[in-house]
Design a protein around this motif. Structure first.
Motif, PDB file in Angstrom:
ATOM      1  N   GLU A  37      15.431   3.796   6.795  1.00 35.62           N
ATOM      2  CA  GLU A  37      16.346   3.896   7.932  1.00 35.62           C
ATOM      3  C   GLU A  37      17.737   3.484   7.499  1.00 35.62           C
ATOM      4  O   GLU A  37      17.954   2.358   7.045  1.00 35.62           O
ATOM      5  CB  GLU A  37      15.856   3.010   9.079  1.00 35.62           C
ATOM      6  CG  GLU A  37      16.619   3.252  10.374  1.00 35.62           C
ATOM      7  CD  GLU A  37      15.985   2.534  11.556  1.00 35.62           C
ATOM      8  OE1 GLU A  37      16.694   2.351  12.557  1.00 35.62           O
ATOM      9  OE2 GLU A  37      14.804   2.169  11.474  1.00 35.62           O
ATOM     10  N   ILE A  38      18.682   4.416   7.628  1.00 40.26           N
ATOM     11  CA  ILE A  38      20.060   4.163   7.198  1.00 40.26           C
ATOM     12  C   ILE A  38      21.018   4.626   8.283  1.00 40.26           C
ATOM     13  O   ILE A  38      21.013   5.804   8.672  1.00 40.26           O
ATOM     14  CB  ILE A  38      20.388   4.903   5.882  1.00 40.26           C
ATOM     15  CG1 ILE A  38      19.449   4.449   4.769  1.00 40.26           C
ATOM     16  CG2 ILE A  38      21.840   4.673   5.481  1.00 40.26           C
ATOM     17  CD1 ILE A  38      19.647   5.213   3.473  1.00 40.26           C
TER      18      ILE A  38
ATOM     19  N   LYS B 179      14.703  10.340   3.229  1.00 41.63           N
ATOM     20  CA  LYS B 179      13.653  10.199   2.222  1.00 41.63           C
ATOM     21  C   LYS B 179      14.302   9.778   0.912  1.00 41.63           C
ATOM     22  O   LYS B 179      15.170  10.465   0.388  1.00 41.63           O
ATOM     23  CB  LYS B 179      12.904  11.518   2.044  1.00 41.63           C
ATOM     24  CG  LYS B 179      11.729  11.442   1.090  1.00 41.63           C
ATOM     25  CD  LYS B 179      11.029  12.794   1.004  1.00 41.63           C
ATOM     26  CE  LYS B 179       9.848  12.763   0.083  1.00 41.63           C
ATOM     27  NZ  LYS B 179       9.162  14.083   0.000  1.00 41.63           N
ATOM     28  N   MET B 180      13.873   8.653   0.379  1.00 43.93           N
ATOM     29  CA  MET B 180      14.407   8.117  -0.869  1.00 43.93           C
ATOM     30  C   MET B 180      13.341   8.152  -1.962  1.00 43.93           C
ATOM     31  O   MET B 180      12.163   7.920  -1.696  1.00 43.93           O
ATOM     32  CB  MET B 180      14.885   6.673  -0.670  1.00 43.93           C
ATOM     33  CG  MET B 180      15.999   6.513   0.338  1.00 43.93           C
ATOM     34  SD  MET B 180      17.552   7.231  -0.230  1.00 43.93           S
ATOM     35  CE  MET B 180      18.685   6.596   1.000  1.00 43.93           C
TER      36      MET B 180
ATOM     37  N   LYS C 148      15.692   7.172  16.924  1.00 43.83           N
ATOM     38  CA  LYS C 148      15.594   8.120  15.818  1.00 43.83           C
ATOM     39  C   LYS C 148      15.545   9.554  16.334  1.00 43.83           C
ATOM     40  O   LYS C 148      16.159  10.458  15.759  1.00 43.83           O
ATOM     41  CB  LYS C 148      14.364   7.812  14.971  1.00 43.83           C
ATOM     42  CG  LYS C 148      14.468   6.499  14.215  1.00 43.83           C
ATOM     43  CD  LYS C 148      13.217   6.203  13.401  1.00 43.83           C
ATOM     44  CE  LYS C 148      13.349   4.869  12.666  1.00 43.83           C
ATOM     45  NZ  LYS C 148      12.124   4.524  11.919  1.00 43.83           N
ATOM     46  N   VAL C 149      14.808   9.755  17.420  1.00 42.03           N
ATOM     47  CA  VAL C 149      14.742  11.098  18.017  1.00 42.03           C
ATOM     48  C   VAL C 149      16.124  11.539  18.487  1.00 42.03           C
ATOM     49  O   VAL C 149      16.529  12.689  18.286  1.00 42.03           O
ATOM     50  CB  VAL C 149      13.737  11.109  19.188  1.00 42.03           C
ATOM     51  CG1 VAL C 149      13.826  12.430  19.954  1.00 42.03           C
ATOM     52  CG2 VAL C 149      12.318  10.902  18.677  1.00 42.03           C
ATOM     53  N   HIS C 150      16.880  10.622  19.096  1.00 39.46           N
ATOM     54  CA  HIS C 150      18.235  10.950  19.559  1.00 39.46           C
ATOM     55  C   HIS C 150      19.132  11.343  18.391  1.00 39.46           C
ATOM     56  O   HIS C 150      19.908  12.310  18.484  1.00 39.46           O
ATOM     57  CB  HIS C 150      18.837   9.741  20.291  1.00 39.46           C
ATOM     58  CG  HIS C 150      20.259   9.958  20.706  1.00 39.46           C
ATOM     59  ND1 HIS C 150      20.625  10.771  21.764  1.00 39.46           N
ATOM     60  CD2 HIS C 150      21.430   9.477  20.182  1.00 39.46           C
ATOM     61  CE1 HIS C 150      21.943  10.782  21.878  1.00 39.46           C
ATOM     62  NE2 HIS C 150      22.453  10.003  20.931  1.00 39.46           N
ATOM     63  N   PHE C 151      19.016  10.600  17.270  1.00 38.81           N
ATOM     64  CA  PHE C 151      19.827  10.921  16.096  1.00 38.81           C
ATOM     65  C   PHE C 151      19.488  12.310  15.563  1.00 38.81           C
ATOM     66  O   PHE C 151      20.381  13.105  15.251  1.00 38.81           O
ATOM     67  CB  PHE C 151      19.592   9.876  14.998  1.00 38.81           C
ATOM     68  CG  PHE C 151      20.261  10.193  13.695  1.00 38.81           C
ATOM     69  CD1 PHE C 151      21.608   9.939  13.510  1.00 38.81           C
ATOM     70  CD2 PHE C 151      19.551  10.771  12.650  1.00 38.81           C
ATOM     71  CE1 PHE C 151      22.236  10.245  12.309  1.00 38.81           C
ATOM     72  CE2 PHE C 151      20.166  11.080  11.453  1.00 38.81           C
ATOM     73  CZ  PHE C 151      21.513  10.811  11.284  1.00 38.81           C
ATOM     74  N   LEU C 152      18.196  12.630  15.459  1.00 36.28           N
ATOM     75  CA  LEU C 152      17.776  13.931  14.946  1.00 36.28           C
ATOM     76  C   LEU C 152      18.211  15.062  15.876  1.00 36.28           C
ATOM     77  O   LEU C 152      18.591  16.143  15.413  1.00 36.28           O
ATOM     78  CB  LEU C 152      16.250  13.946  14.763  1.00 36.28           C
ATOM     79  CG  LEU C 152      15.723  13.039  13.637  1.00 36.28           C
ATOM     80  CD1 LEU C 152      14.218  12.870  13.737  1.00 36.28           C
ATOM     81  CD2 LEU C 152      16.097  13.600  12.273  1.00 36.28           C
TER      82      LEU C 152
ATOM     83  N   SER D 187      27.737   9.342   6.385  1.00 37.33           N
ATOM     84  CA  SER D 187      26.450   9.568   7.035  1.00 37.33           C
ATOM     85  C   SER D 187      26.612  10.047   8.470  1.00 37.33           C
ATOM     86  O   SER D 187      25.672  10.558   9.071  1.00 37.33           O
ATOM     87  CB  SER D 187      25.611   8.281   6.999  1.00 37.33           C
ATOM     88  OG  SER D 187      26.231   7.263   7.762  1.00 37.33           O
ATOM     89  N   ASN D 188      27.825   9.874   9.031  1.00 42.06           N
ATOM     90  CA  ASN D 188      28.100  10.342  10.392  1.00 42.06           C
ATOM     91  C   ASN D 188      28.851  11.674  10.402  1.00 42.06           C
ATOM     92  O   ASN D 188      29.459  12.031  11.404  1.00 42.06           O
ATOM     93  CB  ASN D 188      28.926   9.294  11.152  1.00 42.06           C
ATOM     94  CG  ASN D 188      28.144   8.021  11.399  1.00 42.06           C
ATOM     95  OD1 ASN D 188      26.932   8.077  11.589  1.00 42.06           O
ATOM     96  ND2 ASN D 188      28.815   6.881  11.387  1.00 42.06           N
TER      97      ASN D 188
END
Length: 399
Positions: A109-110, A116-117, A374-378, A333-334
């Motif tokens: 989470e970043i 995926k790292m 996380k769903v909101h970000f995606l 990242s934004n």
């Protein structure tokens, strides 16, 4: 290490990974015709057939062909691992056999998102009384190198050698030692000679420490912060990271960045490549202005652009970064390329990439359905992708 040398090393190393298939075939011959059940000449005959079929047979070196192939595979794999992780030579040589022992893929989470790292697992003895386990972030191509070594050196692992870079000291089969740094250093110098990798007309004198320095320089070029670089290089003192490779590293990199920015701006402004992104209209206006200028004024126009803003490379295109127009607030990242006036993206070939990302985001939303943030970000990522797809359709550049 010059960029041109690094590029040649990577290209040849990727080709050499295919040697693992030849070594695997030779091992299968050994297993099929083990001594003393089969005569020596039977195994030699079958080995020759394999090498001829795969294009590696040579009368001049028939007695050393396996050793030659093993050295070339180890050299190629080392070059890729060291160049894309920044690991020290002894840390690479301490990688253990088996993907479960040397490779890890994790969802991290970043900044409100999930990425995926990939990590290489090994040990370091630098300033450690005992070997300490660490993880080095890597890119997927490193996994190809690890897998090639596993395929090519399975015969060593099957007889008890736990290392991914096994030693074949004096040609003895079945030892349990790792390759030494001295042997590795000799092998990578030979790698450059075999492939005639030159700089200024001279075969490049390759050494293990050059990869670590090249990695540091490349990461700083890409905008990696000093703390993150310290973590990847496993430096105890951040002052070592600041001067690593060259006391003037950051000054030189800024000069390189200015020069690269000028080249990229000339490529984008001086062409008619269809672009999308929030800055597409502004770029097209700059192109129209550029076309109306004389040759001399065009040169002055291009030279003035980097002083207004430097170009940053993004996942899909360029960011002509100006703080007052940046929607990301300086945090890549934004990035919102569909809206941001700083974003330019070549339109050709983007549709499939964007659709694939949208599908992956949909899949991840199902995976994280119990985590609303996380769903909101995606969802926000998919909205951005949809805007870019709409811009592609307007251009008619859908493929």
């Amino acid at each position: 290490m010059p960029d041109a040398v690094a590029e040649e090393i990577v290209n040849y190393a990727l080709e050499e990974l295919m040697i693992c298939k030849v070594l695997a075939e030779l091992y299968r011959v050994e297993l099929r015709y083990p001594p003393p059940s089969y005569a020596y000449n039977v195994r030699v005959c079958e080995t020759k057939k394999v090498l001829e079929r795969l294009g590696w047979w040579s009368e001049g070196r028939k007695g050393h062909i396996r050793k030659t192939l093993e050295v070339r595979l180890q050299s190629a794999a080392y070059c890729l691992i060291a160049l894309f992780t920044g690991m020290r030579a002894h840390e690479v040589l301490r990688i253990k056999y088996g993907l479960r022992n040397n490779w890890s893929e994790e969802y991290v989470e970043i900044d409100g998102g999930v990425k995926k790292m990939c990590f290489v697992l090994s040990e370091t003895t630098k300033l450690e009384a005992r070997p300490a386990s660490y993880k080095w972030q890597a890119v997927p191509v490193v996994k190809l190198a690890l897998m090639a070594l596993e395929i090519g050196f399975k015969r060593y692992y099957d007889t008890g050698n736990p290392w991914l870079f096994p030693s074949r000291k004096d040609g003895v089969f079945g030892g349990k030692q790792a390759l030494t740094k001295n042997a590795l250093g000799h092998n990578i110098k030979t790698f450059c000679k075999i492939h005639d990798i030159r700089s200024k007309g001279i075969v490049w004198n390759l050494a293990t420490h050059q990869f670590r320095k090249k990695f540091a320089r490349t990461m700083v070029r890409q905008g990696l912060g000093i703390k993150a670089l310290q973590d990847q290089l496993k430096h105890y003192d951040i002052e070592m990271t600041k001067i690593y490779g060259d006391p003037n590293l950051y000054v030189e990199l800024q000069a390189e960045k200015f020069e690269l920015s000028a080249e990229l701006l000339e490529e984008f402004v001086g062409s008619q490549i269809p672009v999308i992104g929030g800055g597409a209209e502004e770029l097209n206006a700059m192109r129209r202005e550029f076309l109306g200028l004389t040759k001399k004024d065009r040169t002055l126009f291009l030279q003035s652009l980097p002083s207004k803003a430097l170009v940053e490379q993004t996942d899909d295109g360029l960011c002509f970064y100006r703080a007052n127009k940046a929607l990301c607030g300086g945090d890549k990242s934004n990035c919102r390329p569909g809206d941001c006036n700083n974003a330019w993206m070549p339109a050709a070939g983007k549709k499939r990439t964007l659709l694939w990302r949208k599908t992956e985001n949909d899949r991840m939303m199902g995976f994280f359905k119990s985590q609303p943030l996380k769903v909101h970000f995606l969802k926000s990522r998919n909205e951005e992708i949809q805007k870019l797809l709409g811009q592609l359709e307007k251009l008619g550049a859908c493929e």
